[in-house]
Design an enzyme around this catalytic site. Sequence first.
Site, mmCIF file in Angstrom:
data_model
loop_
_atom_site.group_PDB
_atom_site.id
_atom_site.type_symbol
_atom_site.label_atom_id
_atom_site.label_comp_id
_atom_site.label_asym_id
_atom_site.label_seq_id
_atom_site.Cartn_x
_atom_site.Cartn_y
_atom_site.Cartn_z
ATOM 1 N N SER A 1 7.235 33.744 -1.282
ATOM 2 C CA SER A 1 7.180 32.964 -0.043
ATOM 3 C C SER A 1 5.791 32.412 0.197
ATOM 4 O O SER A 1 4.779 33.015 -0.195
ATOM 5 C CB SER A 1 7.575 33.888 1.114
ATOM 6 O OG SER A 1 7.251 33.323 2.357
ATOM 7 N N TYR B 1 7.050 41.935 6.444
ATOM 8 C CA TYR B 1 7.814 41.078 5.542
ATOM 9 C C TYR B 1 6.875 40.356 4.575
ATOM 10 O O TYR B 1 7.064 40.386 3.358
ATOM 11 C CB TYR B 1 8.635 40.051 6.325
ATOM 12 C CG TYR B 1 9.104 38.898 5.464
ATOM 13 C CD1 TYR B 1 10.127 39.080 4.539
ATOM 14 C CD2 TYR B 1 8.494 37.643 5.524
ATOM 15 C CE1 TYR B 1 10.544 38.046 3.709
ATOM 16 C CE2 TYR B 1 8.898 36.609 4.701
ATOM 17 C CZ TYR B 1 9.923 36.809 3.798
ATOM 18 O OH TYR B 1 10.318 35.795 2.968
ATOM 19 N N LYS C 1 6.176 40.676 0.185
ATOM 20 C CA LYS C 1 6.121 39.612 -0.824
ATOM 21 C C LYS C 1 4.834 39.720 -1.641
ATOM 22 O O LYS C 1 4.834 39.556 -2.864
ATOM 23 C CB LYS C 1 6.229 38.236 -0.161
ATOM 24 C CG LYS C 1 7.596 37.951 0.450
ATOM 25 C CD LYS C 1 8.715 38.039 -0.566
ATOM 26 C CE LYS C 1 10.080 37.732 0.015
ATOM 27 N NZ LYS C 1 11.166 37.979 -0.948
#
Length: 338
Positions: free
Chosen positions: A125, A150, A154
């Site tokens: 991302s 989150y 990644k």
Amino acid sequence: MKILVTGGLGFIGSHTVVELQNEGFDVVIADDLSNSSINVLDGITAITGKKPEFEQIDLRDKKAVQDFFKKHDNVSGVIHFAASKAVGESVENPLLYYENNIGVLVYLLQELQKKEESYFIFSSSCTVYGQAEKMPITEDAPVQAAMSPYGNTKQIGEEIIRDTAGVTGINAILLRYFNPVGAHASAHIGELPIGVPQNLVPFITQTAIGLREQLSVFGDDYPTPDGTCIRDYIHVVDLAKAHVTALKRLIEKKNKEKVEVFNLGTGKGNSVLEVINTFEKVSGKKLNYKIVDRRAGDITEAYADTRKANDVLGWKAELALDDALSSAWKWEQKIRNK
């Protein structure tokens, strides 16, 4: 060769399965249906004329992952989408995110490293860049301290893949994508958020169809031309095709390094108000929206420098924002039977 697509009934996963099957790959999907629907399997089949294999498993169960690879011992390529993805939820429940996004990745890589050679495409991302200092964002932009658990999963995920690929037969490509939107042109598959949408476009379409009373625009005082945040909105079909291109690159041994990184976007930023105005134009619907206070954690702008993806990967976004929004609206109308 059989390709495992984890989270293959989700938004990006399902569109990628379609493109893989269109290119002749045999696909097996692993999905726990926690954030997707089994009906998506019918949508994929309607588009491609071929029903992919499907295994309903919770990849957080290490033994289930081991059993899966024993059963499907000819899987040597994995495209990994299965992960929790809501920034706000990750702040409230970080351990869920670390268990799901990191634990599952480790279990998959443990199985792949047993093979002499294997291929791994990671759904990363643009959140890894945080608020980048320069626009557009290149792959060389520094990875900033994560603004959410989150985003951190990644970053950690990318590090785990690098470390593992360095000492195994795994070759990997990390795809850092910007904001996926839209639906398949057939309206057989699209974005299916469970509960209140976290993303702008499904909130727009749900407001337009009457499911939501009002759309909130979080802040109009950002240092941008119209005061609203700017993002790079990429059509999900373009994004799906990039995963197939990346997989072929690894299979054909065209990769220059064991682990390569590519930004996936259109190279153009659109503000929230531009997206709203474009949707009103393509749908003919006036949206009920209201400017409210800024939302914590939102960055001002992010859009991709796509030159590396264009020149090295050999992939380019073909579809415009108009295409994405009209397909999303067609999909919304279909699932609401309107």
